[in-house]
Design a protein around this motif. Structure first.
Motif, PDB file in Angstrom:
ATOM      1  N   ALA A 182      65.839 -43.236 -23.436  1.00 59.17           N
ATOM      2  CA  ALA A 182      66.616 -43.232 -22.388  1.00 59.17           C
ATOM      3  C   ALA A 182      66.111 -43.544 -20.991  1.00 59.17           C
ATOM      4  CB  ALA A 182      67.388 -41.802 -22.076  1.00 59.17           C
ATOM      5  N   SER A 183      64.871 -43.160 -20.564  1.00 58.59           N
ATOM      6  CA  SER A 183      64.218 -43.622 -19.354  1.00 58.59           C
ATOM      7  C   SER A 183      63.903 -44.974 -19.656  1.00 58.59           C
ATOM      8  CB  SER A 183      62.874 -42.610 -19.445  1.00 58.59           C
ATOM      9  OG  SER A 183      62.019 -43.129 -20.553  1.00 58.59           O
ATOM     10  N   LYS A 184      63.721 -45.803 -20.516  1.00 58.21           N
ATOM     11  CA  LYS A 184      63.372 -47.002 -20.658  1.00 58.21           C
ATOM     12  C   LYS A 184      64.550 -47.895 -20.094  1.00 58.21           C
ATOM     13  CE  LYS A 184      59.634 -46.266 -22.883  1.00 58.21           C
ATOM     14  NZ  LYS A 184      58.242 -46.164 -22.264  1.00 58.21           N
ATOM     15  N   ALA A 185      65.908 -47.304 -20.074  1.00 59.51           N
ATOM     16  CA  ALA A 185      67.133 -48.086 -19.590  1.00 59.51           C
ATOM     17  C   ALA A 185      66.997 -47.996 -17.972  1.00 59.51           C
ATOM     18  CB  ALA A 185      68.214 -47.202 -20.082  1.00 59.51           C
ATOM     19  N   LEU A 186      66.052 -47.230 -17.547  1.00 56.85           N
ATOM     20  CA  LEU A 186      65.986 -47.145 -16.009  1.00 56.85           C
ATOM     21  C   LEU A 186      64.693 -48.226 -15.519  1.00 56.85           C
ATOM     22  CD1 LEU A 186      66.403 -43.415 -15.185  1.00 56.85           C
ATOM     23  CD2 LEU A 186      67.920 -45.155 -15.255  1.00 56.85           C
ATOM     24  N   SER A 187      65.190 -49.235 -14.786  1.00 62.23           N
ATOM     25  CA  SER A 187      64.426 -50.443 -14.645  1.00 62.23           C
ATOM     26  C   SER A 187      63.093 -49.935 -13.666  1.00 62.23           C
ATOM     27  CB  SER A 187      65.130 -51.485 -14.240  1.00 62.23           C
ATOM     28  OG  SER A 187      66.057 -51.968 -15.086  1.00 62.23           O
ATOM     29  N   ASN A 188      63.750 -49.120 -12.679  1.00 57.11           N
ATOM     30  CA  ASN A 188      62.278 -48.948 -11.933  1.00 57.11           C
ATOM     31  C   ASN A 188      62.565 -47.768 -11.068  1.00 57.11           C
ATOM     32  OD1 ASN A 188      64.795 -49.491  -9.959  1.00 57.11           O
ATOM     33  ND2 ASN A 188      64.339 -51.777 -10.088  1.00 57.11           N
ATOM     34  N   GLU A 189      62.078 -47.259 -10.003  1.00 59.09           N
ATOM     35  CA  GLU A 189      62.160 -46.012  -9.399  1.00 59.09           C
ATOM     36  C   GLU A 189      63.433 -46.044  -8.501  1.00 59.09           C
ATOM     37  OE1 GLU A 189      59.408 -43.717  -6.157  1.00 59.09           O
ATOM     38  OE2 GLU A 189      58.412 -43.780  -8.291  1.00 59.09           O
ATOM     39  N   THR A 190      63.916 -46.969  -8.113  1.00 64.01           N
ATOM     40  CA  THR A 190      65.208 -47.070  -7.409  1.00 64.01           C
ATOM     41  C   THR A 190      66.415 -46.321  -8.365  1.00 64.01           C
ATOM     42  OG1 THR A 190      64.510 -48.903  -6.081  1.00 64.01           O
ATOM     43  CG2 THR A 190      66.840 -48.389  -6.216  1.00 64.01           C
ATOM     44  N   ASP A 191      66.275 -47.234  -9.503  1.00 64.66           N
ATOM     45  CA  ASP A 191      67.299 -46.599 -10.586  1.00 64.66           C
ATOM     46  C   ASP A 191      67.279 -45.152 -10.795  1.00 64.66           C
ATOM     47  OD1 ASP A 191      68.028 -49.079 -10.615  1.00 64.66           O
ATOM     48  OD2 ASP A 191      67.442 -49.412 -13.037  1.00 64.66           O
ATOM     49  N   MET A 192      65.993 -44.604 -10.813  1.00 62.85           N
ATOM     50  CA  MET A 192      65.543 -43.187 -10.886  1.00 62.85           C
ATOM     51  C   MET A 192      66.309 -42.410  -9.669  1.00 62.85           C
ATOM     52  SD  MET A 192      61.907 -43.016 -12.488  1.00 62.85           S
ATOM     53  CE  MET A 192      61.427 -43.888 -14.039  1.00 62.85           C
ATOM     54  N   ILE A 193      66.019 -42.760  -8.751  1.00 66.44           N
ATOM     55  CA  ILE A 193      66.229 -42.186  -7.375  1.00 66.44           C
ATOM     56  C   ILE A 193      67.751 -42.140  -7.177  1.00 66.44           C
ATOM     57  CG2 ILE A 193      66.243 -42.092  -4.956  1.00 66.44           C
ATOM     58  CD1 ILE A 193      63.287 -43.127  -5.010  1.00 66.44           C
TER      59      ILE A 193
END
Length: 209
Positions: A182-193
């Motif tokens: 699932a974490s791989k689907a978040l492209s970058n830290e902006t997605d995470m934040i």
């Protein structure tokens, strides 16, 4: 004179009210507060997560993961390495006292330290609902912890760890393989934040991470 008396009485009342809201910390829980903070509300300085309101099943599973050396052994997992020896020494009796303390303690809600795009984060969170619940309440049968009510800085650190392989790459930490993908689907830290900013708007009434 009367004003001074009135102010003193008000301060005494506030102090008494705060004391009424404090829960005595059992001796076996006191060592946990050194890293996890007063009332187990989390401690950003050493990246120790908020344990307050976490369900017993999740905490117990994580302790077992540490004891099996599925967590805390990666060279870049500094906070996990600090937890590892403590987990090894934690007895079932002491763990039960931790559970009982968490069941009654009610610390303040976490302070928001991340400020992303909440609406965008809501859309990104759709991929998390199946495991973590629409309200971030967690799903025990899937071994997915609550997310609502957890410190946002801790959630960010864990997403970074999943994505980089610090967490989840160890075969002994088998319960988080879904989270690695699932974490791989978040492209970058902006997605995470963004996604964490949305999670921070959720209230966990059933018991959180």
């Amino acid at each position: 004179m009367y004003r001074i008396i009135a102010i003193s009485f008000m301060l005494l009342f506030v102090s008494f009210s705060n004391a009424q809201n404090m829960i005595a910390t059992p001796s076996s829980v006191v060592p946990c507060t050194v890293c996890h903070g007063t009332q187990l509300m989390g401690n950003k300085s050493n990246e120790a997560p908020r344990l307050a309101e976490l369900p017993a099943w999740y905490i117990e599973r994580q302790i077992n993961e540490f004891k099996a050396q599925g967590r805390g052994v990666h060279p870049d997992d500094h906070s996990g390495a600090e937890m590892l020896p403590s987990a090894m020494l934690l007895t079932p009796e002491a763990l039960q006292e931790v559970f009982e303390f968490i069941a009654v303690v009610k610390p303040p809600q976490p302070e928001k330290t991340l400020h992303g795009d909440i609406e965008r984060g809501k859309q990104l969170y759709m991929q998390c609902v199946a495991c973590h619940g629409a309200a971030g309440e967690g799903v025990e049968i899937l071994k997915a912890p609550p997310l609502a009510g957890q410190n946002d800085w801790y959630l960010l650190k864990q997403l970074q760890h999943f994505k980089s392989g610090v967490r989840g790459a160890n075969s002994k930490d088998s319960s988080v393989q879904t989270m690695v993908f699932a974490s791989k689907a978040l492209s970058n830290e902006t997605d995470m934040i963004d996604i964490i900013s949305y999670i921070s708007t959720l209230n966990n009434e059933t018991g959180t991470n």
